[in-house]
Every structure is written in structure tokens, then in C-alpha cells.
Enzyme design. Sequence first.
Site: not given
Ligand code: C5P
Length: 226
Positions: A70, A75, A187, A202
Site C-alpha cells: 500500500k 514519487p 461472498s 486470506g
Molecule cells: O484474512 P482476509 O481474507 O480478511 O485478508 C484480506 C487481505 O486483504 C489482508 O491481507 C488485508 O490486508 C488485505 N486488504 C484488505 N482491504 C484492502 C486492501 C487489502 O482487506 N482494501
Amino acid sequence: NSNANATVFQRKTGIILALDVTDEASALEITSEVSGLIDAVKIGYPLVLGTGLQIASKLSKYAPVIADFKVADIPNTDRLICEHVFKAGCAAIIVQGFTGPDSLTECVKTADEFGGKVFVVSEMSHPGGDHFFTDDVSKEIAALAKKSDAFGIVAPATRPERVKELRAVIGGDLKIISPGVGAQGGSAADTIKAGADWVIVGRSIYNAENPRDEAMKVKVEIEKLI
Ligand code: C5P
């Protein structure tokens, strides 16, 4: 440049594994277990701070690696970060869009030099995620991602209606990857129906007793839509 950078993202299962475990042994074990069922593996601060960035090349033997840092800086700093990430063998990087056009352009330019891709966060997926990333702001960021020639955006699976709105903003050229499926309540089917190309999953996979079974369930859920 690492060969891994040449990997083109191909949608086969529609699943990206968010690998937020913090040790190398678990990271490699889980990824090898689900390999073939995921199209990419997303790593971020938890795993990279736990193991070092060299984990990227080890994981890229199983699937293309997306570095979720992120990135949100000026720049020059963004470029230095992107260079490390792509040199380490990552195929893509996730950056913030609120930093503005010059930062974003620098990330895309650096990624291009390595044959890598940039995904821009348009909105976070957690409950507080729409506090500052309001509807209009998210759309503006998505439009900027498109204008900056990013490869795709990150949109919340926890709010499929937003995925749909953001898809309308970017049209068909950019990809959408959507976290929030499973542990955060989203979902997979609803998210893909709303216009996402990939769901990011995740905890519900890597904390499962059998990660492969869990990934298979998501794969089947997505396949049923076709
Ligand atoms: O464990 P889970 O399925 O909730 O993981 C979601 C992943 O997506 C994590 O690595 C989280 O940091 C990432 N993420 C998020 N929302 C965002 C960007 C990234 O949940 N907008």
C-alpha cells in the site's frame, strides 16, 4: 530482472491467496498446498517483516507474487520501494491512489521497467474503510488509476455494490481484485458477479485445518457462476 516478473496474470480460478502468516515455513507449506488452486499469492508487511523480502522469489515458484505494501509516498520514495519489490521477483505491487497523479505515475513507470503491474487501492474492505474513502473519493481514485495506466484496482468484497460502481468507472480495461471474502464476511460469488476479476482470500484459507479444501470450495463457488 527476475524471470518471475515476466509472469502475466491469468485468471484461471479467480482466487488470490492473502498470505498473512508471519513465518517462512508456514508460508511455503500453505502456498504449496493450494498451488494450482490460486492464480497469485499476495504478501504484505506481516510476512515480509517476519521473513524478509526474499520470501517473494521462493513463493513465486508456486504462483505470481503481489506485494501489498500500500505504497503511499512521494514519487522518488515510491520508485525506490517499487524497484526493490520488482527486483525481488514480485509480479505486482499494491499502492495507494490518494497520493495523487505524480506518485501513481512513478509507480506505474517503475513497474513497466520491470514488466510488473500496479494495483491501486480504491477503498479498504474493513468497516472503517469507507470513513475517508467515501463513494466519491473511491470513484475519483479509480478514475485516476485508469488515467495513470495502472493494471487494476483493489475494491472491497465486503461491499459488492461498490465493486459494481467502481467497475462502471474503470470500464473493462482494468482488473479488479477484491479482498474481504471469508473472514471479513464477503461472498466470493457476489463479488465476482459485481465485476471483480479475482477475490483475495486470506484467513479463511490459511487458518483452515485443510487450506486446500477451503480453496477448492471457493474455486467451485466461482465456477458455478460460469
Ligand atoms: O484474512 P482476509 O481474507 O480478511 O485478508 C484480506 C487481505 O486483504 C489482508 O491481507 C488485508 O490486508 C488485505 N486488504 C484488505 N482491504 C484492502 C486492501 C487489502 O482487506 N482494501
